[in-house]
Design a protein around this motif. Structure first.
Motif, PDB file in Angstrom:
ATOM      1  N   LEU A  85     -62.175 -28.119 -16.133  1.00 24.31           N
ATOM      2  CA  LEU A  85     -60.824 -27.628 -15.904  1.00 24.31           C
ATOM      3  C   LEU A  85     -60.881 -26.463 -14.930  1.00 24.31           C
ATOM      4  N   TYR A  86     -60.273 -26.636 -13.760  1.00 24.13           N
ATOM      5  CA  TYR A  86     -60.329 -25.598 -12.723  1.00 24.13           C
ATOM      6  C   TYR A  86     -59.118 -24.679 -12.768  1.00 24.13           C
ATOM      7  N   LEU A  87     -57.952 -25.222 -13.019  1.00 21.90           N
ATOM      8  CA  LEU A  87     -56.721 -24.425 -12.955  1.00 21.90           C
ATOM      9  C   LEU A  87     -55.757 -24.912 -14.019  1.00 21.90           C
ATOM     10  N   VAL A  88     -55.040 -23.988 -14.631  1.00 21.06           N
ATOM     11  CA  VAL A  88     -53.949 -24.334 -15.543  1.00 21.06           C
ATOM     12  C   VAL A  88     -52.795 -23.380 -15.283  1.00 21.06           C
ATOM     13  N   SER A  89     -51.614 -23.929 -15.139  1.00 19.20           N
ATOM     14  CA  SER A  89     -50.434 -23.131 -14.778  1.00 19.20           C
ATOM     15  C   SER A  89     -49.822 -22.481 -16.012  1.00 19.20           C
ATOM     16  N   PRO A  90     -48.954 -21.483 -15.806  1.00 18.37           N
ATOM     17  CA  PRO A  90     -48.138 -20.998 -16.921  1.00 18.37           C
ATOM     18  C   PRO A  90     -47.171 -22.095 -17.371  1.00 18.37           C
ATOM     19  N   PRO A  91     -46.557 -21.955 -18.555  1.00 18.90           N
ATOM     20  CA  PRO A  91     -45.584 -22.957 -19.005  1.00 18.90           C
ATOM     21  C   PRO A  91     -44.370 -23.016 -18.080  1.00 18.90           C
ATOM     22  N   LEU A  92     -43.846 -24.200 -17.887  1.00 17.25           N
ATOM     23  CA  LEU A  92     -42.582 -24.328 -17.168  1.00 17.25           C
ATOM     24  C   LEU A  92     -41.485 -23.653 -17.978  1.00 17.25           C
ATOM     25  N   PRO A  93     -40.573 -22.947 -17.313  1.00 10.01           N
ATOM     26  CA  PRO A  93     -39.602 -22.126 -18.048  1.00 10.01           C
ATOM     27  C   PRO A  93     -38.570 -22.947 -18.800  1.00 10.01           C
ATOM     28  N   ARG A  94     -38.080 -22.347 -19.868  1.00  9.95           N
ATOM     29  CA  ARG A  94     -37.011 -22.965 -20.647  1.00  9.95           C
ATOM     30  C   ARG A  94     -35.723 -22.965 -19.820  1.00  9.95           C
ATOM     31  N   ALA A  95     -34.916 -23.992 -19.948  1.00 10.87           N
ATOM     32  CA  ALA A  95     -33.628 -24.039 -19.262  1.00 10.87           C
ATOM     33  C   ALA A  95     -32.668 -23.034 -19.899  1.00 10.87           C
ATOM     34  N   PRO A  96     -31.793 -22.395 -19.110  1.00 12.04           N
ATOM     35  CA  PRO A  96     -30.795 -21.491 -19.694  1.00 12.04           C
ATOM     36  C   PRO A  96     -29.955 -22.211 -20.744  1.00 12.04           C
ATOM     37  N   GLU A  97     -29.420 -21.448 -21.702  1.00 17.40           N
ATOM     38  CA  GLU A  97     -28.721 -22.050 -22.834  1.00 17.40           C
ATOM     39  C   GLU A  97     -27.508 -22.868 -22.414  1.00 17.40           C
ATOM     40  N   ASP A  98     -26.838 -22.469 -21.338  1.00 16.20           N
ATOM     41  CA  ASP A  98     -25.637 -23.188 -20.901  1.00 16.20           C
ATOM     42  C   ASP A  98     -25.954 -24.306 -19.915  1.00 16.20           C
ATOM     43  N   THR A  99     -27.246 -24.647 -19.779  1.00 19.56           N
ATOM     44  CA  THR A  99     -27.650 -25.668 -18.821  1.00 19.56           C
ATOM     45  C   THR A  99     -27.466 -27.065 -19.406  1.00 19.56           C
ATOM     46  N   LEU A 100     -26.835 -27.941 -18.622  1.00 18.85           N
ATOM     47  CA  LEU A 100     -26.640 -29.322 -19.033  1.00 18.85           C
ATOM     48  C   LEU A 100     -27.683 -30.248 -18.416  1.00 18.85           C
ATOM     49  N   PHE A 101     -28.326 -29.769 -17.351  1.00 24.14           N
ATOM     50  CA  PHE A 101     -29.264 -30.625 -16.619  1.00 24.14           C
ATOM     51  C   PHE A 101     -30.455 -29.785 -16.170  1.00 24.14           C
ATOM     52  N   TRP A 102     -31.664 -30.273 -16.435  1.00 27.38           N
ATOM     53  CA  TRP A 102     -32.895 -29.583 -16.025  1.00 27.38           C
ATOM     54  C   TRP A 102     -33.936 -30.644 -15.699  1.00 27.38           C
ATOM     55  N   ARG A 103     -34.590 -30.492 -14.560  1.00 29.74           N
ATOM     56  CA  ARG A 103     -35.687 -31.402 -14.231  1.00 29.74           C
ATOM     57  C   ARG A 103     -36.575 -30.771 -13.173  1.00 29.74           C
ATOM     58  N   VAL A 104     -37.821 -31.190 -13.146  1.00 31.91           N
ATOM     59  CA  VAL A 104     -38.703 -30.833 -12.040  1.00 31.91           C
ATOM     60  C   VAL A 104     -38.392 -31.780 -10.897  1.00 31.91           C
ATOM     61  N   ARG A 105     -38.203 -31.214  -9.730  1.00 32.65           N
ATOM     62  CA  ARG A 105     -37.857 -32.022  -8.565  1.00 32.65           C
ATOM     63  C   ARG A 105     -39.079 -32.392  -7.733  1.00 32.65           C
ATOM     64  N   LYS A 106     -40.018 -31.449  -7.616  1.00 31.52           N
ATOM     65  CA  LYS A 106     -41.157 -31.691  -6.734  1.00 31.52           C
ATOM     66  C   LYS A 106     -42.341 -30.844  -7.172  1.00 31.52           C
ATOM     67  N   VAL A 107     -43.535 -31.414  -7.056  1.00 34.29           N
ATOM     68  CA  VAL A 107     -44.777 -30.678  -7.278  1.00 34.29           C
ATOM     69  C   VAL A 107     -45.596 -30.769  -5.991  1.00 34.29           C
ATOM     70  N   THR A 108     -45.999 -29.619  -5.478  1.00 35.77           N
ATOM     71  CA  THR A 108     -46.805 -29.565  -4.257  1.00 35.77           C
ATOM     72  C   THR A 108     -48.216 -29.120  -4.615  1.00 35.77           C
ATOM     73  N   TRP A 109     -49.183 -29.901  -4.160  1.00 36.20           N
ATOM     74  CA  TRP A 109     -50.590 -29.640  -4.449  1.00 36.20           C
ATOM     75  C   TRP A 109     -51.320 -29.153  -3.201  1.00 36.20           C
ATOM     76  N   GLU A 110     -52.229 -28.233  -3.388  1.00 36.25           N
ATOM     77  CA  GLU A 110     -53.130 -27.803  -2.309  1.00 36.25           C
ATOM     78  C   GLU A 110     -54.538 -27.740  -2.893  1.00 36.25           C
ATOM     79  N   LEU A 111     -55.481 -28.445  -2.257  1.00 41.97           N
ATOM     80  CA  LEU A 111     -56.857 -28.512  -2.734  1.00 41.97           C
ATOM     81  C   LEU A 111     -57.797 -28.332  -1.558  1.00 41.97           C
ATOM     82  N   GLU A 112     -58.837 -27.554  -1.754  1.00 37.01           N
ATOM     83  CA  GLU A 112     -59.863 -27.383  -0.736  1.00 37.01           C
ATOM     84  C   GLU A 112     -61.218 -27.604  -1.396  1.00 37.01           C
ATOM     85  N   GLY A 113     -61.879 -28.713  -1.056  1.00 38.37           N
ATOM     86  CA  GLY A 113     -63.124 -29.041  -1.720  1.00 38.37           C
ATOM     87  C   GLY A 113     -63.968 -30.018  -0.922  1.00 38.37           C
ATOM     88  N   ARG A 114     -65.075 -30.424  -1.539  1.00 35.62           N
ATOM     89  CA  ARG A 114     -65.994 -31.372  -0.904  1.00 35.62           C
ATOM     90  C   ARG A 114     -66.893 -31.980  -1.972  1.00 35.62           C
TER      91      ARG A 114
END
Length: 275
Positions: A85-114
């Motif tokens: 395991l190289y990297l682990v992110s913080p938790p994705l945030p909770r949606a505000p209480e008055d939110t009717l819609f929540w989703r992740v739209r895009k994940v961007t990856w950057e890797l440098e290796g060999r």
């Protein structure tokens, strides 16, 4: 547009450095919405404008640290298997209480290796590489969900999985058992029993570090053609599976005798939207 960069560093229980940035904050997004609404622009159009501009809350986690793993040199090459395991992110945030819609739209990856820089076949190709990266989704079990969403700094258990696993028969299922004891699980990949998504292959038999940047999005299937040509994988279903409280992991992988994975840097950026 308002651009907010809020840096906060975090090291896991074993001390490797993580750099976390809120590159666009949820507060800034709400402020921009209010400004546009005050101009008598309908909220539907406000949301459309901001979606086109991709002005959504965005969180970025980066690890700038050189690490390597080796699959092993056993005579039985099928027994050579490694994951770290190289990297682990913080938790994705909770949606505000008055939110009717929540989703992740895009994940961007950057890797440098060999890889190990040598091989008897397929030199310079990405297809068929035995040195690569996987992505996974860590999810808090029900009893731990509230704590997991609110406070990632105290959840060092999954960060502690930083040793190399070399069990070719059980693979990630051994990791899953450790996670369960810590109150976490890894989300399965669709209807399969796989617990990870193939992320990026290293270029075969190339001793130079290669940088790869690509996106997984709900708005587009797969990855761009040029990224796919450079060994980036599609990640079908990954973005759609993400929920508030989840943490994203990046695993280094190597398999078969003599194969290695060297990582110089990796990052993951998560863009989400709420209404």
């Amino acid at each position: 547009m308002i651009l907010t960069r809020i840096p906060f560093s975090h090291s896991n229980s074993r001390g490797f450095p993580l750099i976390n940035l809120e590159t666009i904050s949820r507060t800034s997004v709400s402020e921009v919405r209010s400004i546009l609404s005050s101009l008598n622009i309908p909220m539907e159009l406000v949301l459309h404008i901001m979606a086109i501009a991709e002005y959504c809350p965005t969180l970025r986690t980066q690890r700038p640290d050189t690490v390597k793993i080796a699959a092993g040199l056993y005579h039985n090459t099928e027994a050579c298997w490694a994951a770290k395991l190289y990297l682990v992110s913080p938790p994705l945030p909770r949606a505000p209480e008055d939110t009717l819609f929540w989703r992740v739209r895009k994940v961007t990856w950057e890797l440098e290796g060999r890889d190990q820089g040598r091989s008897n076949q397929r030199r310079g190709e990405y297809r068929g590489a035995c040195s690569w990266y996987d992505a996974c989704i860590f999810r808090p079990l029900q009893a731990q969900a509230a704590e997991g969403i609110q406070n990632f700094a105290d959840l060092t258990e999954i960060d502690g999985i930083d040793r190399t696993f070399t069990d070719p028969r059980r693979g990630m299922f051994a990791v899953q058992e450790l996670l369960g004891a810590a109150g976490w699980t890894m989300v399965p990949h669709g209807d399969s029993n796989e617990l990870t998504w193939r992320l990026q292959n290293n270029r075969i038999a190339d001793s130079r570090y290669k940088r790869h940047v690509f996106e997984w999005s709900v708005d587009r299937r797969g990855v761009a053609a040029d990224a796919k040509h450079r060994g980036s994988c599609d990640g079908e279903g990954f973005v759609e599976a993400l929920r508030p409280g989840d943490r994203i992991g990046i695993w280094m992988r190597a398999q078969y005798r003599g194969w290695k994975c060297h990582t110089k840097m990796a990052s993951v950026s998560v863009m989400y939207e709420f209404r």
